[in-house]
Design an enzyme around this catalytic site. Structure first.
Site, PDB file in Angstrom:
ATOM      1  N   TYR A 104       0.841  -1.203   0.000  1.00 48.85           N
ATOM      2  CA  TYR A 104       0.000   0.000   0.000  1.00 48.85           C
ATOM      3  C   TYR A 104       0.876   1.253   0.000  1.00 48.85           C
ATOM      4  O   TYR A 104       0.626   2.192  -0.728  1.00 48.85           O
ATOM      5  CB  TYR A 104      -0.908  -0.001   1.234  1.00 48.85           C
ATOM      6  CG  TYR A 104      -1.962   1.085   1.221  1.00 48.85           C
ATOM      7  CD1 TYR A 104      -3.270   0.796   0.830  1.00 48.85           C
ATOM      8  CD2 TYR A 104      -1.652   2.392   1.597  1.00 48.85           C
ATOM      9  CE1 TYR A 104      -4.237   1.789   0.810  1.00 48.85           C
ATOM     10  CE2 TYR A 104      -2.614   3.393   1.569  1.00 48.85           C
ATOM     11  CZ  TYR A 104      -3.909   3.088   1.180  1.00 48.85           C
ATOM     12  OH  TYR A 104      -4.871   4.068   1.162  1.00 48.85           O
ATOM     13  N   PHE A 155      -8.231  18.820 -24.703  1.00 44.87           N
ATOM     14  CA  PHE A 155      -9.038  17.629 -24.957  1.00 44.87           C
ATOM     15  C   PHE A 155     -10.346  17.739 -24.172  1.00 44.87           C
ATOM     16  O   PHE A 155     -10.434  18.464 -23.185  1.00 44.87           O
ATOM     17  CB  PHE A 155      -8.247  16.367 -24.558  1.00 44.87           C
ATOM     18  CG  PHE A 155      -9.013  15.109 -24.824  1.00 44.87           C
ATOM     19  CD1 PHE A 155      -9.317  14.733 -26.122  1.00 44.87           C
ATOM     20  CD2 PHE A 155      -9.468  14.314 -23.779  1.00 44.87           C
ATOM     21  CE1 PHE A 155     -10.066  13.594 -26.371  1.00 44.87           C
ATOM     22  CE2 PHE A 155     -10.206  13.167 -24.025  1.00 44.87           C
ATOM     23  CZ  PHE A 155     -10.506  12.811 -25.327  1.00 44.87           C
ATOM     24  N   ASP A 156     -11.371  16.990 -24.606  1.00 46.61           N
ATOM     25  CA  ASP A 156     -12.722  17.089 -24.012  1.00 46.61           C
ATOM     26  C   ASP A 156     -12.745  16.944 -22.490  1.00 46.61           C
ATOM     27  O   ASP A 156     -13.434  17.684 -21.797  1.00 46.61           O
ATOM     28  CB  ASP A 156     -13.670  16.012 -24.540  1.00 46.61           C
ATOM     29  CG  ASP A 156     -13.469  15.654 -25.977  1.00 46.61           C
ATOM     30  OD1 ASP A 156     -12.520  16.178 -26.605  1.00 46.61           O
ATOM     31  OD2 ASP A 156     -14.250  14.847 -26.491  1.00 46.61           O
ATOM     32  N   ASP A 198      -0.088  18.406 -21.433  1.00 46.97           N
ATOM     33  CA  ASP A 198      -0.881  17.183 -21.477  1.00 46.97           C
ATOM     34  C   ASP A 198      -0.061  16.258 -22.362  1.00 46.97           C
ATOM     35  O   ASP A 198      -0.010  16.423 -23.582  1.00 46.97           O
ATOM     36  CB  ASP A 198      -2.266  17.454 -22.073  1.00 46.97           C
ATOM     37  CG  ASP A 198      -3.067  16.169 -22.258  1.00 46.97           C
ATOM     38  OD1 ASP A 198      -2.458  15.093 -22.352  1.00 46.97           O
ATOM     39  OD2 ASP A 198      -4.309  16.251 -22.343  1.00 46.97           O
ATOM     40  N   ALA A 225      -0.148  13.041 -23.116  1.00 52.51           N
ATOM     41  CA  ALA A 225      -0.706  11.740 -23.509  1.00 52.51           C
ATOM     42  C   ALA A 225       0.032  11.106 -24.701  1.00 52.51           C
ATOM     43  O   ALA A 225       0.271   9.909 -24.725  1.00 52.51           O
ATOM     44  CB  ALA A 225      -2.198  11.877 -23.814  1.00 52.51           C
ATOM     45  N   LYS A 265      -2.173   5.975 -23.613  1.00 55.16           N
ATOM     46  CA  LYS A 265      -1.698   6.233 -24.983  1.00 55.16           C
ATOM     47  C   LYS A 265      -0.198   5.917 -25.019  1.00 55.16           C
ATOM     48  O   LYS A 265       0.188   4.773 -25.166  1.00 55.16           O
ATOM     49  CB  LYS A 265      -1.964   7.694 -25.365  1.00 55.16           C
ATOM     50  CG  LYS A 265      -3.427   8.004 -25.664  1.00 55.16           C
ATOM     51  CD  LYS A 265      -4.193   8.331 -24.431  1.00 55.16           C
ATOM     52  CE  LYS A 265      -5.579   8.842 -24.684  1.00 55.16           C
ATOM     53  NZ  LYS A 265      -6.353   8.933 -23.436  1.00 55.16           N
ATOM     54  N   HIS A 312     -22.708  11.781 -26.730  1.00 56.56           N
ATOM     55  CA  HIS A 312     -22.356  10.813 -27.778  1.00 56.56           C
ATOM     56  C   HIS A 312     -22.085   9.413 -27.231  1.00 56.56           C
ATOM     57  O   HIS A 312     -22.213   8.432 -27.945  1.00 56.56           O
ATOM     58  CB  HIS A 312     -21.185  11.306 -28.631  1.00 56.56           C
ATOM     59  CG  HIS A 312     -19.962  11.677 -27.849  1.00 56.56           C
ATOM     60  ND1 HIS A 312     -19.927  12.733 -26.984  1.00 56.56           N
ATOM     61  CD2 HIS A 312     -18.727  11.136 -27.818  1.00 56.56           C
ATOM     62  CE1 HIS A 312     -18.718  12.833 -26.450  1.00 56.56           C
ATOM     63  NE2 HIS A 312     -17.968  11.870 -26.947  1.00 56.56           N
TER      64      HIS A 312
HETATM   65  N1  F0G Z   1      -5.693  14.122 -22.891  1.00 62.84           N
HETATM   66  C1  F0G Z   1      -5.760  13.739 -24.167  1.00 62.84           C
HETATM   67  C2  F0G Z   1      -5.005  14.492 -25.206  1.00 62.84           C
HETATM   68  C3  F0G Z   1      -6.531  12.630 -24.516  1.00 62.84           C
HETATM   69  O1  F0G Z   1      -6.595  12.261 -25.790  1.00 62.84           O
HETATM   70  C4  F0G Z   1      -7.219  11.919 -23.504  1.00 62.84           C
HETATM   71  C5  F0G Z   1      -8.041  10.759 -23.828  1.00 62.84           C
HETATM   72  C6  F0G Z   1      -7.112  12.365 -22.181  1.00 62.84           C
HETATM   73  C7  F0G Z   1      -6.336  13.470 -21.907  1.00 62.84           C
HETATM   74  C8  F0G Z   1      -7.831  11.681 -21.041  1.00 62.84           C
HETATM   75  O2  F0G Z   1      -7.164  10.543 -20.682  1.00 62.84           O
HETATM   76  O3  F0G Z   1      -8.787   8.701 -21.149  1.00 62.84           O
HETATM   77  O4  F0G Z   1      -6.802   8.351 -19.662  1.00 62.84           O
HETATM   78  O5  F0G Z   1      -8.704   9.717 -18.896  1.00 62.84           O
HETATM   79  N2  F0G Z   1      -8.363  10.428 -24.995  1.00 62.84           N
HETATM   80  C9  F0G Z   1      -9.082   9.229 -25.386  1.00 62.84           C
HETATM   81  C10 F0G Z   1      -9.325   9.255 -26.874  1.00 62.84           C
HETATM   82  C11 F0G Z   1     -10.285   8.925 -24.604  1.00 62.84           C
HETATM   83  O6  F0G Z   1     -10.042   8.349 -27.364  1.00 62.84           O
HETATM   84  O7  F0G Z   1      -8.795  10.118 -27.570  1.00 62.84           O
HETATM   85  P1  F0G Z   1      -7.918   9.253 -20.070  1.00 62.84           P
END
Ligand code: F0G
Length: 466
Positions: A74, A126-127, A216, A218, A259, A451
């Protein structure tokens, strides 16, 4: 000498997962039962799954063996120590805060630094990032360069921030900007990279205003590879050195390890300075779990640690970006309008150009997505009005996004060139009879992020596949 688009995979296959193309009639039934929403399909009914590149990577034999060495303590886990060392080496940030995925890292960052009425500036959030900014009652501000919004452009770094607009923003609202966030690569406009020159300029500007810079990260390795390819100054640098250089201009990062971590779940925050770490763990502990696991099993951190090294391997990246380019070029050769140049993780089709007879309010992107599934079991995702249209709070009018896109995201190390050829054939066939495709209307929508769970039906004869 080597053609990256057709380079054989730099791996041999040791384990396979069968996929099956179910009969067309069954595909028609499956998509109808799914309410014409591919998120509702069962994965075993999908043949080539290009819904996302997130959490869908194939792990290497080294990663699988690393799982066995996970330390599940832990507190004080050895796997955390190892991951800290790796992140410090790959990113140059010594202070690590693991999370269960990327959005959890965003949640912590926004909670610790963003206040109501703030303006969180970036190239293009990102969204989920945007969602977390809004949850803090702050405003997401996207300052992507103009070329970034063009479907076809010869700009090599369509993910860059517009430095002039950034300058104006900082001069006007600097006191309301808690930090600037650069998303590398920029997912929402096609996985487009940010140049090192841009990163450097942004860093100088924010420093002058005493504002921190975060990434970010990713898809950081894909971004670093594009810098190597497209920014002549760095042509002879290793990808690892480029990545370190990128991050050296920032104060830290959020990371979705799903990613460029080459794992199926996981994320983290990493910081250059201890103060951010101290602030972050105040929120990490209640949201994610103790400092040394933060939503991950010890074995997850162990596999991620290995994945972060593999993802910066030049042979891996050459084939990875080459495969994306191969798909994009072959579609383009068949006159399918795709975002150009292709980015690092997928191919984005301009559905409005393919289906000019379907207005944005009837979701041309979704029409294309449905038909790709029916035609060849290929699952893509709509990134147009179904995902992004929203009501203007002042006028109550529906605001449609500038583009109606379909994304074909390619999982890492999962599919071969034959799969890509299949996709090209399927997309080509569907686009050739685009004029016959119906628009769609919603029969159910959730109040946010509709969506994912929406239900739709074809408009007109009620037949989506003839
Ligand atoms: N930032 C970027 C640029 C992303 O593309 C994503 C996720 C996230 C943050 C969030 O990360 O999913 O680990 O919580 N993108 C996915 C996609 C969902 O299909 O492009 P997460």
């Amino acid at each position: 000498m080597t053609d990256e688009r057709t380079l054989p995979e730099p791996f041999k296959i040791k384990m396979v997962e069968p996929v099956r193309l179910i009969p067309r009639k069954r595909r028609e039934e499956a998509i109808r039962e799914a309410g014409y929403n591919v998120f509702n399909l069962r994965s075993q009914d999908v043949f080539v799954d290009l819904l996302t590149d997130s959490g869908t990577s194939a792990m290497s034999d080294r990663q699988w063996s690393a799982l066995m060495r996970g330390d599940e303590s832990y507190a004080g886990s050895r796997s955390y120590q190892l991951l800290s060392k790796t992140v410090s080496c790959v990113f140059g940030y010594p202070h690590l805060v693991p999370t269960h995925q990327g959005r959890a890292a965003e949640n912590i960052l926004m909670t610790m630094l963003v206040e109501e009425g703030d303006r969180v500036v970036g190239n293009m959030h990102f969204d989920t990032t945007e969602g977390h900014i809004l949850l803090q009652k702050a405003k997401p501000v996207n300052l992507l360069i103009e070329e970034g919004y063009e479907v076809v452009s010869d700009h090599p770094f369509k993910g860059n921030i517009d430095v002039q607009r950034l300058q104006d923003e900082l001069e006007r609202h600097g006191n309301r900007v808690p930090f600037v966030l650069l998303t590398v690569t920029c997912n929402n406009n096609g996985g487009q990279p940010v140049s090192l020159q841009n990163i450097k300029q942004v860093s100088e500007m924010v420093r002058a205003h005493d504002i921190p810079l975060f990434f970010d990260a990713a898809r950081f390795a894909e971004n670093a590879y594009f810098i190597k390819q497209r920014e002549p100054e760095y042509a002879d640098w290793t990808v690892q050195d480029i990545a370190r250089k990128m991050f050296s201009y920032g104060d830290g990062c959020t990371m979705s390890a799903k990613k460029d971590g080459l794992v199926n779940i996981g994320g983290f925050l990493a910081f250059a300075d201890r103060e951010y770490f101290d602030e972050a763990i105040k929120w990490q502990i209640p949201f994610e779990g103790f400092i040394t696991y933060g939503g991950q099993a010890g074995r997850d951190m162990q596999a991620l640690s290995q994945g972060l090294y593999e993802v910066t391997d030049i042979d891996y990246l050459r084939q990875r970006t080459g495969q994306v380019r191969y798909l994009a070029e072959n579609l383009r050769r068949r006159e399918i309008p795709v975002i150009w140049p292709p980015g690092g993780h997928g191919v984005y089709i301009d559905a409005q150009q393919v289906l000019p007879h379907i207005p944005p309010s009837q979701f041309p992107g979704q029409s294309l997505v449905v038909e790709l599934y029916i035609e060849g079991g290929v699952r893509g995702v709509e990134l147009g009005s179904l995902a992004f249209a929203h009501e203007d709070p002042d006028t109550q009018e529906v605001v449609h996004p500038p583009l109606q896109l379909v994304r074909l995201a390619i999982p890492r190390r999962v599919y071969t060139r034959r799969h890509m050829d299949w996709v090209v054939d399927v997309v080509t066939k569907v686009c050739r009879r685009g004029g016959q495709l119906p628009g769609y209307s919603l029969t159910y929508e959730a109040p946010v992020l509709r969506h994912f769970t929406a239900q739709l039906e074809p408009i007109g004869a009620g037949k989506a596949s003839e």
